[in-house]
Design a protein around this motif. Structure first.
Motif, PDB file in Angstrom:
ATOM      1  N   TYR A 122       0.845  -1.208   0.000  1.00 37.12           N
ATOM      2  CA  TYR A 122       0.000   0.000   0.000  1.00 37.12           C
ATOM      3  C   TYR A 122       0.876   1.253   0.000  1.00 37.12           C
ATOM      4  N   LYS A 123       1.947   1.226   0.787  1.00 37.86           N
ATOM      5  CA  LYS A 123       2.864   2.373   0.802  1.00 37.86           C
ATOM      6  C   LYS A 123       3.509   2.562  -0.564  1.00 37.86           C
ATOM      7  N   TYR A 150      -1.947  12.044  -6.400  1.00 36.97           N
ATOM      8  CA  TYR A 150      -3.003  11.965  -5.386  1.00 36.97           C
ATOM      9  C   TYR A 150      -2.551  12.577  -4.073  1.00 36.97           C
ATOM     10  N   ARG A 202       0.932   4.280  -2.712  1.00 36.31           N
ATOM     11  CA  ARG A 202       0.787   5.706  -2.405  1.00 36.31           C
ATOM     12  C   ARG A 202       1.989   6.498  -2.920  1.00 36.31           C
TER      13      ARG A 202
END
Length: 212
Positions: free
Chosen positions: A55-56, A65, A59
Motif C-alpha cells: 500500500y505504501k 493523489y 501511495r
C-alpha cells in the motif's frame, strides 16, 4: 470522510506504475484473506505487513493523489489563509442550470466517456458538461490565490495552474521559520505540510488538480 485530490494530467509512465502497484497491493490483500487466520497469528501478521508495504508503494507511486480528512482540510485552509495562499470574500457564480430532461446519469456517463467510442450523446448533455467544467474551474481574474470555496465541498472543483502559481508566490514570501510557526504541530505534521507544497508544485505544471 475527507477530501481526495487528483492532478489533472498524469503521464503514461506514472499511470503504468500506479496500475502495477495496485495489482501488487490487491494480490497481497487476497493472499492475506485466503489464509483465513486470526489477526494475531504470525502468518497473518506477516501477510498484513506485506499488505501495508505494498500500500505504501502504491501511495508513493501515485504522486498525482493527495488526501486530507475534514479536520486536516479545515486546518490547512487556516494555514493557507495566514500565508496569503487562498482568497475569499468573492461572489461565486451559481451552478449552471441542468437542462430539463437531462439526467445525472447522462452527465456522469458523458464525463466518463472514451472519446470516439460508444453511442453519441445528445447535444444538450455535451453543452451542459462544457458549462459545468467552466464553472468548476472558475476563479477571480487575475488569480491571486486559490478560491477558498474549492476546498469546502467534494464537487470536483478544479484548482487551476494560475491559482496555484499565485498561491506559491505568496507562500515563498514567508521564511521557513515563519511557516514552521504558522503550521505548528510536530515534525510529522510539518513533513506532511511540506508534502502538500510539493504536491502543489507538481500540479502547477500538470493542469492543476480536482477536489473530490
Amino acid at each position: 470522510m475527507g477530501y481526495d485530490m487528483f492532478i489533472e494530467v498524469v503521464s503514461d509512465d506514472e499511470a503504468a506504475k500506479v496500475r502495477a502497484a495496485e495489482d501488487a497491493f490487491h494480490a497481497a490483500a487476497r493472499s492475506r484473506d485466503a489464509l483465513n487466520l486470526p489477526p494475531g497469528h504470525s502468518d497473518f501478521v506477516e501477510a498484513q505487513e506485506e499488505v501495508e508495504r505494498t500500500y505504501k508503494v502504491l501511495r508513493d507511486a501515485d504522486s498525482s493523489y493527495f488526501r486530507l480528512n475534514i479536520w486536516g482540510m479545515s486546518r490547512y485552509c487556516e494555514v493557507m489563509d495566514q500565508l496569503g495562499m487562498v482568497v475569499s470574500g468573492y461572489e461565486l457564480p451559481p451552478f449552471p442550470h441542468q437542462p430539463d430532461g437531462v439526467t445525472r446519469e447522462e452527465i456522469d456517463a458523458f464525463g466518463d466517456r472514451v472519446p470516439g467510442e460508444g453511442t453519441p450523446f445528445r447535444p444538450e448533455v455535451a453543452a451542459y458538461w462544457k458549462q459545468l467544467l467552466a464553472h468548476l474551474s472558475w476563479h477571480i481574474e487575475p488569480a491571486f490565490g486559490i478560491a477558498l470555496h474549492k476546498f469546502c465541498t467534494n464537487d470536483g472543483w478544479l484548482v487551476t495552474p494560475e491559482e496555484i502559481t499565485a498561491a506559491l508566490e505568496s507562500y515563498r514570501v514567508h521564511s521557513a521559520e515563519e511557516v514552521k510557526v504558522i503550521v505548528g504541530g510536530d515534525a510529522e505534521e510539518l513533513d506532511y505540510w511540506t508534502q502538500w507544497i510539493a504536491y502543489l508544485q507538481r500540479a502547477q505544471h500538470r493542469g492543476g488538480f480536482r477536489v473530490w
